[in-house]
Design an enzyme around this catalytic site. Structure first.
Site, PDB file in Angstrom:
ATOM      1  N   LYS A 172       0.803  -1.229   0.000  1.00  0.00           N
ATOM      2  CA  LYS A 172       0.000   0.000   0.000  1.00  0.00           C
ATOM      3  C   LYS A 172       0.842   1.288   0.000  1.00  0.00           C
ATOM      4  CE  LYS A 172      -4.458  -1.049   2.005  1.00  0.00           C
ATOM      5  NZ  LYS A 172      -5.309  -0.955   3.200  1.00  0.00           N
TER       6      LYS A 172
ATOM      7  N   ASP B 211     -10.341   3.669   1.915  1.00  0.00           N
ATOM      8  CA  ASP B 211     -10.584   3.115   3.260  1.00  0.00           C
ATOM      9  C   ASP B 211     -11.302   4.110   4.185  1.00  0.00           C
ATOM     10  OD1 ASP B 211      -9.512   0.605   2.800  1.00  0.00           O
ATOM     11  OD2 ASP B 211      -7.513   1.145   3.508  1.00  0.00           O
TER      12      ASP B 211
END
Ligand code: NDP
Length: 281
Positions: free
Chosen positions: A71, A107
Protein backbone atom coordinates in the site's frame (compact mmCIF):
# COMPACT_ATOMS: atom_id res chain seq x y z
CA UNK A 1 -19.30 -15.20 -15.80
CA UNK A 2 -18.43 -14.96 -19.49
CA UNK A 3 -14.97 -13.64 -20.33
CA UNK A 4 -14.49 -12.35 -23.86
CA UNK A 5 -12.15 -10.10 -25.79
CA UNK A 6 -13.75 -6.94 -24.40
CA UNK A 7 -13.82 -7.96 -20.75
CA UNK A 8 -12.16 -5.37 -18.54
CA UNK A 9 -9.84 -6.82 -15.94
CA UNK A 10 -9.50 -5.57 -12.38
CA UNK A 11 -7.96 -7.32 -9.40
CA UNK A 12 -5.90 -7.06 -6.27
CA UNK A 13 -2.14 -7.02 -5.66
CA UNK A 14 -1.05 -8.50 -2.34
CA UNK A 15 1.38 -10.88 -0.72
CA UNK A 16 -0.06 -13.17 0.57
CA UNK A 17 -3.33 -13.02 -1.36
CA UNK A 18 -4.99 -16.42 -1.08
CA UNK A 19 -7.35 -15.32 1.73
CA UNK A 20 -8.73 -12.30 -0.10
CA UNK A 21 -12.51 -11.75 0.06
CA UNK A 22 -12.53 -8.99 -2.55
CA UNK A 23 -12.93 -11.13 -5.71
CA UNK A 24 -16.14 -12.60 -4.31
CA UNK A 25 -17.77 -9.22 -3.66
CA UNK A 26 -16.60 -7.48 -6.86
CA UNK A 27 -17.42 -10.32 -9.23
CA UNK A 28 -20.88 -10.68 -7.70
CA UNK A 29 -21.46 -6.94 -8.15
CA UNK A 30 -20.20 -6.92 -11.78
CA UNK A 31 -22.49 -9.80 -12.63
CA UNK A 32 -25.63 -8.34 -11.13
CA UNK A 33 -25.15 -5.08 -13.07
CA UNK A 34 -24.29 -7.01 -16.25
CA UNK A 35 -20.91 -5.26 -16.47
CA UNK A 36 -18.28 -6.91 -18.64
CA UNK A 37 -15.63 -6.80 -15.93
CA UNK A 38 -13.88 -9.40 -13.84
CA UNK A 39 -11.73 -9.25 -10.70
CA UNK A 40 -8.80 -11.56 -10.05
CA UNK A 41 -6.28 -12.00 -7.23
CA UNK A 42 -2.62 -11.39 -8.10
CA UNK A 43 0.08 -12.75 -5.83
CA UNK A 44 2.72 -10.04 -6.18
CA UNK A 45 6.00 -10.70 -4.40
CA UNK A 46 7.51 -7.45 -3.04
CA UNK A 47 10.51 -7.88 -5.38
CA UNK A 48 8.18 -7.71 -8.38
CA UNK A 49 5.94 -4.81 -7.43
CA UNK A 50 7.54 -2.54 -10.07
CA UNK A 51 6.90 -5.05 -12.84
CA UNK A 52 3.38 -5.70 -11.55
CA UNK A 53 2.55 -1.98 -11.71
CA UNK A 54 4.03 -1.76 -15.20
CA UNK A 55 1.82 -4.73 -16.16
CA UNK A 56 -1.30 -2.71 -15.28
CA UNK A 57 -0.33 -0.48 -18.22
CA UNK A 58 1.07 -3.26 -20.42
CA UNK A 59 -1.94 -5.55 -20.02
CA UNK A 60 -4.42 -2.67 -20.03
CA UNK A 61 -6.03 -3.60 -16.70
CA UNK A 62 -8.86 -1.22 -15.73
CA UNK A 63 -7.41 -0.90 -12.24
CA UNK A 64 -6.43 -2.81 -9.15
CA UNK A 65 -6.84 -2.84 -5.42
CA UNK A 66 -3.66 -2.88 -3.39
CA UNK A 67 -3.22 -4.60 -0.07
CA UNK A 68 -0.48 -5.59 2.39
CA UNK A 69 2.48 -5.15 1.93
CA UNK A 70 2.26 -2.85 -1.11
CA UNK A 71 0.00 0.00 0.00
CA UNK A 72 2.85 2.45 0.69
CA UNK A 73 5.55 1.12 -1.62
CA UNK A 74 3.36 1.52 -4.69
CA UNK A 75 3.16 5.32 -4.36
CA UNK A 76 6.36 6.29 -6.24
CA UNK A 77 5.42 3.88 -9.03
CA UNK A 78 2.19 5.72 -9.88
CA UNK A 79 1.71 8.76 -12.11
CA UNK A 80 -0.68 10.66 -9.89
CA UNK A 81 -2.14 10.54 -6.36
CA UNK A 82 -5.44 11.93 -5.19
CA UNK A 83 -5.34 14.29 -2.22
CA UNK A 84 -6.70 11.84 0.33
CA UNK A 85 -4.26 9.07 -0.61
CA UNK A 86 -1.43 11.59 -0.38
CA UNK A 87 -2.42 12.56 3.16
CA UNK A 88 -2.82 8.94 4.21
CA UNK A 89 0.43 7.92 2.56
CA UNK A 90 -1.10 4.68 1.34
CA UNK A 91 -3.01 3.53 -1.73
CA UNK A 92 -5.69 0.84 -1.81
CA UNK A 93 -7.06 1.50 -5.31
CA UNK A 94 -5.38 2.25 -8.62
CA UNK A 95 -7.26 3.47 -11.68
CA UNK A 96 -5.73 3.08 -15.13
CA UNK A 97 -6.73 5.89 -17.45
CA UNK A 98 -5.10 5.07 -20.79
CA UNK A 99 -1.81 4.16 -19.16
CA UNK A 100 -1.86 6.94 -16.58
CA UNK A 101 -2.15 5.39 -13.12
CA UNK A 102 -3.81 7.28 -10.28
CA UNK A 103 -3.65 6.14 -6.66
CA UNK A 104 -6.67 6.48 -4.38
CA UNK A 105 -7.44 5.40 -0.86
CA UNK A 106 -11.08 4.49 -0.28
CA UNK A 107 -10.58 3.12 3.26
CA UNK A 108 -11.43 6.35 5.10
CA UNK A 109 -14.60 7.08 3.15
CA UNK A 110 -15.49 3.42 3.41
CA UNK A 111 -15.15 3.64 7.18
CA UNK A 112 -17.36 6.75 7.34
CA UNK A 113 -20.03 5.15 5.15
CA UNK A 114 -20.01 2.10 7.41
CA UNK A 115 -20.57 4.34 10.44
CA UNK A 116 -23.35 6.23 8.69
CA UNK A 117 -25.20 3.06 7.74
CA UNK A 118 -25.30 2.18 11.44
CA UNK A 119 -26.74 5.62 12.17
CA UNK A 120 -23.55 6.79 13.90
CA UNK A 121 -22.17 10.29 13.36
CA UNK A 122 -18.72 11.53 14.39
CA UNK A 123 -20.05 15.06 14.81
CA UNK A 124 -19.15 16.58 18.18
CA UNK A 125 -17.75 13.29 19.51
CA UNK A 126 -14.58 12.68 21.48
CA UNK A 127 -12.79 9.92 19.61
CA UNK A 128 -9.76 7.74 20.26
CA UNK A 129 -7.82 5.96 17.50
CA UNK A 130 -5.33 3.31 18.55
CA UNK A 131 -2.67 2.98 15.87
CA UNK A 132 -0.94 5.40 13.53
CA UNK A 133 -0.56 3.33 10.36
CA UNK A 134 -2.39 3.45 7.05
CA UNK A 135 -5.88 2.61 8.26
CA UNK A 136 -5.59 4.96 11.27
CA UNK A 137 -4.57 7.80 8.96
CA UNK A 138 -7.41 6.94 6.55
CA UNK A 139 -10.11 7.12 9.23
CA UNK A 140 -8.46 10.04 11.05
CA UNK A 141 -8.50 12.13 7.86
CA UNK A 142 -12.33 12.11 7.95
CA UNK A 143 -13.00 11.86 11.67
CA UNK A 144 -11.06 14.99 12.62
CA UNK A 145 -13.24 17.09 10.34
CA UNK A 146 -16.37 16.81 12.50
CA UNK A 147 -15.23 15.34 15.82
CA UNK A 148 -15.03 17.49 18.92
CA UNK A 149 -11.62 15.96 19.65
CA UNK A 150 -9.52 13.19 18.17
CA UNK A 151 -6.87 11.45 20.26
CA UNK A 152 -4.19 9.20 18.77
CA UNK A 153 -2.36 6.50 20.68
CA UNK A 154 0.42 4.74 18.79
CA UNK A 155 3.15 2.25 19.63
CA UNK A 156 5.82 4.38 17.96
CA UNK A 157 5.60 7.76 19.64
CA UNK A 158 7.16 9.79 16.83
CA UNK A 159 4.86 8.27 14.23
CA UNK A 160 1.77 9.04 16.32
CA UNK A 161 2.96 12.61 16.90
CA UNK A 162 3.60 13.12 13.19
CA UNK A 163 0.10 11.85 12.48
CA UNK A 164 -1.35 14.37 14.94
CA UNK A 165 0.62 17.21 13.32
CA UNK A 166 -0.74 16.20 9.92
CA UNK A 167 -4.30 16.04 11.29
CA UNK A 168 -3.93 19.49 12.82
CA UNK A 169 -3.29 20.86 9.35
CA UNK A 170 -6.87 19.79 8.52
CA UNK A 171 -8.43 20.84 11.83
CA UNK A 172 -6.83 21.82 15.08
CA UNK A 173 -8.59 19.31 17.33
CA UNK A 174 -6.21 16.34 17.39
CA UNK A 175 -3.92 15.27 20.21
CA UNK A 176 -1.35 12.66 21.00
CA UNK A 177 -2.11 10.49 24.05
CA UNK A 178 -0.07 7.89 25.89
CA UNK A 179 -2.14 7.19 29.00
CA UNK A 180 -5.12 4.99 28.15
CA UNK A 181 -6.53 4.70 31.67
CA UNK A 182 -9.34 7.23 31.11
CA UNK A 183 -11.16 5.47 28.28
CA UNK A 184 -14.54 6.48 29.67
CA UNK A 185 -14.33 9.97 28.18
CA UNK A 186 -14.41 8.76 24.57
CA UNK A 187 -17.69 8.10 22.79
CA UNK A 188 -15.95 6.23 19.98
CA UNK A 189 -12.83 4.04 20.32
CA UNK A 190 -11.22 2.62 17.19
CA UNK A 191 -8.69 -0.18 17.05
CA UNK A 192 -6.58 0.47 13.95
CA UNK A 193 -3.82 -1.98 14.87
CA UNK A 194 -3.59 -5.61 13.80
CA UNK A 195 -3.77 -6.63 17.48
CA UNK A 196 -6.35 -9.38 17.81
CA UNK A 197 -5.69 -11.07 14.47
CA UNK A 198 -3.62 -13.74 16.25
CA UNK A 199 -5.04 -15.57 19.23
CA UNK A 200 -1.96 -14.88 21.35
CA UNK A 201 -2.21 -11.07 20.85
CA UNK A 202 -2.75 -8.90 23.92
CA UNK A 203 -5.81 -6.63 24.01
CA UNK A 204 -5.09 -3.16 22.55
CA UNK A 205 -6.83 -1.51 25.55
CA UNK A 206 -7.80 -2.41 29.08
CA UNK A 207 -11.38 -3.43 28.38
CA UNK A 208 -12.19 -3.11 32.09
CA UNK A 209 -12.15 0.67 31.56
CA UNK A 210 -14.90 0.56 28.93
CA UNK A 211 -18.45 1.57 29.78
CA UNK A 212 -21.85 0.58 28.48
CA UNK A 213 -22.95 2.34 25.28
CA UNK A 214 -19.48 3.32 24.07
CA UNK A 215 -18.85 2.60 20.41
CA UNK A 216 -15.93 0.24 19.90
CA UNK A 217 -14.95 -0.10 16.24
CA UNK A 218 -12.35 -2.76 15.57
CA UNK A 219 -11.11 -2.53 11.98
CA UNK A 220 -10.43 -6.26 11.97
CA UNK A 221 -13.30 -8.25 10.51
CA UNK A 222 -12.16 -11.42 12.12
CA UNK A 223 -13.84 -11.67 15.53
CA UNK A 224 -11.29 -10.56 18.11
CA UNK A 225 -11.06 -10.72 21.88
CA UNK A 226 -11.59 -6.93 21.96
CA UNK A 227 -14.92 -7.33 20.14
CA UNK A 228 -16.01 -10.14 22.46
CA UNK A 229 -15.03 -8.31 25.66
CA UNK A 230 -16.59 -5.02 24.55
CA UNK A 231 -19.84 -6.82 23.64
CA UNK A 232 -19.98 -8.37 27.11
CA UNK A 233 -19.74 -4.86 28.57
CA UNK A 234 -22.74 -3.71 26.47
CA UNK A 235 -20.64 -1.52 24.20
CA UNK A 236 -21.82 -0.97 20.63
CA UNK A 237 -19.33 -3.11 18.73
CA UNK A 238 -18.53 -2.82 15.02
CA UNK A 239 -16.04 -4.94 13.13
CA UNK A 240 -14.18 -4.17 9.90
CA UNK A 241 -16.61 -5.91 7.55
CA UNK A 242 -18.63 -2.75 6.93
CA UNK A 243 -15.49 -0.80 6.07
CA UNK A 244 -14.29 -3.60 3.79
CA UNK A 245 -17.60 -3.58 1.97
CA UNK A 246 -17.72 0.18 1.52
CA UNK A 247 -14.08 0.66 0.51
CA UNK A 248 -14.75 -1.98 -2.14
CA UNK A 249 -17.96 -0.29 -3.30
CA UNK A 250 -16.09 3.00 -3.70
CA UNK A 251 -13.28 1.32 -5.68
CA UNK A 252 -15.93 -0.30 -7.89
CA UNK A 253 -17.35 3.14 -8.65
CA UNK A 254 -13.91 4.50 -9.52
CA UNK A 255 -13.35 1.73 -12.08
CA UNK A 256 -16.82 1.48 -13.59
CA UNK A 257 -18.52 4.81 -12.93
CA UNK A 258 -21.47 2.78 -11.57
CA UNK A 259 -22.76 2.27 -8.04
CA UNK A 260 -22.69 -1.41 -7.12
CA UNK A 261 -25.50 -3.26 -5.38
CA UNK A 262 -24.09 -3.24 -1.89
CA UNK A 263 -26.44 -5.88 -0.57
CA UNK A 264 -25.16 -8.29 -3.23
CA UNK A 265 -21.61 -7.41 -2.21
CA UNK A 266 -22.43 -7.90 1.46
CA UNK A 267 -23.97 -11.29 0.79
CA UNK A 268 -20.97 -12.37 -1.29
CA UNK A 269 -18.63 -11.22 1.49
CA UNK A 270 -20.53 -13.12 4.15
CA UNK A 271 -20.56 -16.24 2.01
CA UNK A 272 -16.82 -15.97 1.37
CA UNK A 273 -16.22 -15.36 5.07
CA UNK A 274 -18.10 -18.47 6.03
CA UNK A 275 -15.60 -20.46 3.98
CA UNK A 276 -12.78 -21.75 6.17
CA UNK A 277 -9.95 -19.39 5.15
CA UNK A 278 -11.52 -15.98 4.59
CA UNK A 279 -9.97 -13.46 6.94
CA UNK A 280 -8.17 -10.78 4.92
CA UNK A 281 -9.05 -7.97 2.46
P1 NDP B 1 -0.27 -0.60 9.41
O1 NDP B 1 0.82 -1.61 9.48
O2 NDP B 1 -0.20 0.49 8.42
O3 NDP B 1 -0.43 0.08 10.87
C1 NDP B 1 -0.59 -0.68 12.00
C2 NDP B 1 -0.52 0.18 13.25
O4 NDP B 1 -0.67 -0.71 14.36
C3 NDP B 1 0.80 0.91 13.42
O5 NDP B 1 0.57 2.14 14.08
C4 NDP B 1 1.57 -0.05 14.32
O6 NDP B 1 2.50 0.54 15.18
C5 NDP B 1 0.47 -0.61 15.19
N1 NDP B 1 0.84 -1.92 15.71
C6 NDP B 1 1.22 -3.00 14.98
N2 NDP B 1 1.48 -4.04 15.80
C7 NDP B 1 1.29 -3.58 17.06
C8 NDP B 1 1.43 -4.17 18.33
N3 NDP B 1 1.83 -5.42 18.48
N4 NDP B 1 1.15 -3.39 19.42
C9 NDP B 1 0.76 -2.10 19.28
N5 NDP B 1 0.62 -1.51 18.09
C10 NDP B 1 0.87 -2.23 16.99
O7 NDP B 1 -1.60 -1.47 9.24
P2 NDP B 1 -3.03 -0.97 8.72
O8 NDP B 1 -3.31 0.33 9.31
O9 NDP B 1 -3.11 -1.14 7.25
O10 NDP B 1 -3.99 -2.11 9.33
C11 NDP B 1 -4.33 -2.14 10.71
C12 NDP B 1 -5.54 -3.07 10.92
O11 NDP B 1 -6.66 -2.57 10.21
C13 NDP B 1 -5.33 -4.49 10.40
O12 NDP B 1 -5.96 -5.37 11.30
C14 NDP B 1 -6.03 -4.50 9.08
O13 NDP B 1 -6.48 -5.81 8.72
C15 NDP B 1 -7.20 -3.58 9.38
N6 NDP B 1 -7.73 -2.98 8.16
C16 NDP B 1 -9.04 -3.21 7.87
C17 NDP B 1 -9.60 -2.66 6.75
C18 NDP B 1 -11.03 -2.92 6.46
O14 NDP B 1 -11.49 -2.65 5.35
N7 NDP B 1 -11.78 -3.41 7.40
C19 NDP B 1 -8.83 -1.81 5.82
C20 NDP B 1 -7.45 -1.61 6.23
C21 NDP B 1 -6.94 -2.19 7.36
P3 NDP B 1 3.75 1.45 14.72
O15 NDP B 1 3.17 2.82 14.73
O16 NDP B 1 4.76 1.20 15.74
O17 NDP B 1 4.13 0.98 13.34
Amino acid sequence: MKINGKTKITGIFGYPIEHTLSPAMHNAAFQVLGLDYCYVPFLVHPDFLGQAVQSVRALNLAGVNVTVPHKEKIIPLLDHMNEEALFIGAVNTVVNNEGRLTGYNTDGRGFMESLAEKGISSEGKDILIIGAGGSARAVGYYLCQKANSLFIQGRTREKAKRFVQDLCRIKNNSYHIEDLSDLGRFQIIINATPLGLREEDPLPINTGALREGQIVYDLSYKETMLQKEASKLQCIVLNGLGMLLWQGALAFELWTGRKPDREIMRRALNEALSEPQGIFT
